[in-house]
Design a protein around this motif. Sequence first.
Motif, PDB file in Angstrom:
ATOM      1  N   GLY A 191       0.838  -1.183   0.000  1.00 54.79           N
ATOM      2  CA  GLY A 191       0.000   0.000   0.000  1.00 54.79           C
ATOM      3  C   GLY A 191       0.875   1.236   0.000  1.00 54.79           C
ATOM      4  O   GLY A 191       2.072   1.162   0.255  1.00 54.79           O
ATOM      5  N   THR A 192       0.287   2.353  -0.311  1.00 54.64           N
ATOM      6  CA  THR A 192       1.032   3.614  -0.310  1.00 54.64           C
ATOM      7  C   THR A 192       0.212   4.683   0.373  1.00 54.64           C
ATOM      8  O   THR A 192      -1.018   4.611   0.444  1.00 54.64           O
ATOM      9  N   ASP A 193       0.918   5.683   0.849  1.00 51.53           N
ATOM     10  CA  ASP A 193       0.295   6.839   1.459  1.00 51.53           C
ATOM     11  C   ASP A 193       1.336   7.936   1.462  1.00 51.53           C
ATOM     12  O   ASP A 193       2.525   7.674   1.461  1.00 51.53           O
ATOM     13  N   ALA A 194       0.887   9.179   1.466  1.00 49.92           N
ATOM     14  CA  ALA A 194       1.823  10.299   1.490  1.00 49.92           C
ATOM     15  C   ALA A 194       2.618  10.307   2.800  1.00 49.92           C
ATOM     16  O   ALA A 194       3.757  10.746   2.841  1.00 49.92           O
ATOM     17  N   GLU A 195       2.037   9.781   3.853  1.00 51.55           N
ATOM     18  CA  GLU A 195       2.687   9.723   5.168  1.00 51.55           C
ATOM     19  C   GLU A 195       3.085   8.269   5.448  1.00 51.55           C
ATOM     20  O   GLU A 195       2.213   7.411   5.623  1.00 51.55           O
ATOM     21  N   PRO A 196       4.380   7.941   5.461  1.00 52.66           N
ATOM     22  CA  PRO A 196       4.820   6.553   5.642  1.00 52.66           C
ATOM     23  C   PRO A 196       4.283   5.903   6.916  1.00 52.66           C
ATOM     24  O   PRO A 196       3.921   4.738   6.918  1.00 52.66           O
ATOM     25  N   ARG A 197       4.222   6.662   8.002  1.00 50.29           N
ATOM     26  CA  ARG A 197       3.718   6.078   9.249  1.00 50.29           C
ATOM     27  C   ARG A 197       2.244   5.690   9.118  1.00 50.29           C
ATOM     28  O   ARG A 197       1.814   4.666   9.639  1.00 50.29           O
ATOM     29  N   ALA A 198       1.465   6.484   8.401  1.00 53.12           N
ATOM     30  CA  ALA A 198       0.047   6.163   8.189  1.00 53.12           C
ATOM     31  C   ALA A 198      -0.080   4.874   7.387  1.00 53.12           C
ATOM     32  O   ALA A 198      -0.966   4.050   7.660  1.00 53.12           O
ATOM     33  N   ALA A 199       0.794   4.687   6.403  1.00 54.07           N
ATOM     34  CA  ALA A 199       0.753   3.460   5.611  1.00 54.07           C
ATOM     35  C   ALA A 199       1.070   2.252   6.491  1.00 54.07           C
ATOM     36  O   ALA A 199       0.410   1.216   6.402  1.00 54.07           O
TER      37      ALA A 199
ATOM     38  N   THR B  34       0.649   2.033   9.734  1.00 52.14           N
ATOM     39  CA  THR B  34      -0.474   1.864  10.656  1.00 52.14           C
ATOM     40  C   THR B  34      -1.639   1.167   9.967  1.00 52.14           C
ATOM     41  O   THR B  34      -2.260   0.257  10.528  1.00 52.14           O
ATOM     42  N   ALA B  35      -1.957   1.568   8.738  1.00 50.91           N
ATOM     43  CA  ALA B  35      -3.035   0.929   7.987  1.00 50.91           C
ATOM     44  C   ALA B  35      -2.718  -0.537   7.726  1.00 50.91           C
ATOM     45  O   ALA B  35      -3.586  -1.411   7.838  1.00 50.91           O
ATOM     46  N   LYS B  36      -1.473  -0.818   7.380  1.00 51.09           N
ATOM     47  CA  LYS B  36      -1.058  -2.193   7.115  1.00 51.09           C
ATOM     48  C   LYS B  36      -1.201  -3.046   8.380  1.00 51.09           C
ATOM     49  O   LYS B  36      -1.723  -4.163   8.333  1.00 51.09           O
ATOM     50  N   MET B  37      -0.750  -2.520   9.519  1.00 48.38           N
ATOM     51  CA  MET B  37      -0.875  -3.260  10.778  1.00 48.38           C
ATOM     52  C   MET B  37      -2.345  -3.487  11.110  1.00 48.38           C
ATOM     53  O   MET B  37      -2.722  -4.560  11.582  1.00 48.38           O
ATOM     54  N   ASN B  38      -3.193  -2.499  10.853  1.00 43.57           N
ATOM     55  CA  ASN B  38      -4.629  -2.655  11.090  1.00 43.57           C
ATOM     56  C   ASN B  38      -5.189  -3.795  10.239  1.00 43.57           C
ATOM     57  O   ASN B  38      -5.982  -4.613  10.719  1.00 43.57           O
ATOM     58  N   MET B  39      -4.754  -3.876   8.979  1.00 45.46           N
ATOM     59  CA  MET B  39      -5.216  -4.971   8.110  1.00 45.46           C
ATOM     60  C   MET B  39      -4.741  -6.320   8.651  1.00 45.46           C
ATOM     61  O   MET B  39      -5.476  -7.308   8.625  1.00 45.46           O
ATOM     62  N   ILE B  40      -3.512  -6.370   9.118  1.00 41.95           N
ATOM     63  CA  ILE B  40      -2.966  -7.618   9.645  1.00 41.95           C
ATOM     64  C   ILE B  40      -3.735  -8.052  10.883  1.00 41.95           C
ATOM     65  O   ILE B  40      -4.131  -9.209  11.008  1.00 41.95           O
ATOM     66  N   ILE B  41      -3.970  -7.118  11.786  1.00 39.24           N
ATOM     67  CA  ILE B  41      -4.663  -7.441  13.040  1.00 39.24           C
ATOM     68  C   ILE B  41      -6.082  -7.933  12.782  1.00 39.24           C
ATOM     69  O   ILE B  41      -6.550  -8.877  13.406  1.00 39.24           O
ATOM     70  N   HIS B  42      -6.752  -7.324  11.830  1.00 33.78           N
ATOM     71  CA  HIS B  42      -8.153  -7.662  11.577  1.00 33.78           C
ATOM     72  C   HIS B  42      -8.361  -8.664  10.446  1.00 33.78           C
ATOM     73  O   HIS B  42      -9.495  -8.908  10.049  1.00 33.78           O
ATOM     74  N   GLY B  43      -7.275  -9.240   9.975  1.00 30.95           N
ATOM     75  CA  GLY B  43      -7.374 -10.307   8.983  1.00 30.95           C
ATOM     76  C   GLY B  43      -7.806  -9.815   7.632  1.00 30.95           C
ATOM     77  O   GLY B  43      -8.335 -10.548   6.826  1.00 30.95           O
TER      78      GLY B  43
END
Length: 94
Positions: A75-83, A85-94
Amino acid sequence: MLRLKQIRDRIQADVQRQKDAERARIESLGLPEDEEEREIDAAFARLNRELLPGCDDNQPIDTRVGRLAWQCIYGTDAEPRAARTAKMNMIIHG
């Protein structure tokens, strides 16, 4: 296309199969009960390390599930930390 949760479930099932085989192997050795339990616990801890992710969000996690998440989800985002965080959220929630 398989979802991350489906693949993670397959990895967990494979590790459980390995645990069952390792338990049967250790039980067939005829060790004293306390030594047998220590051997089983050690084998299970080794197999669990294949599943459980670490906590450093800057480094790829060297587990089967960690490699799946770090190498197969993009995934991509203008803010690397947001990307991240979003990736970790996807991992946590399957």
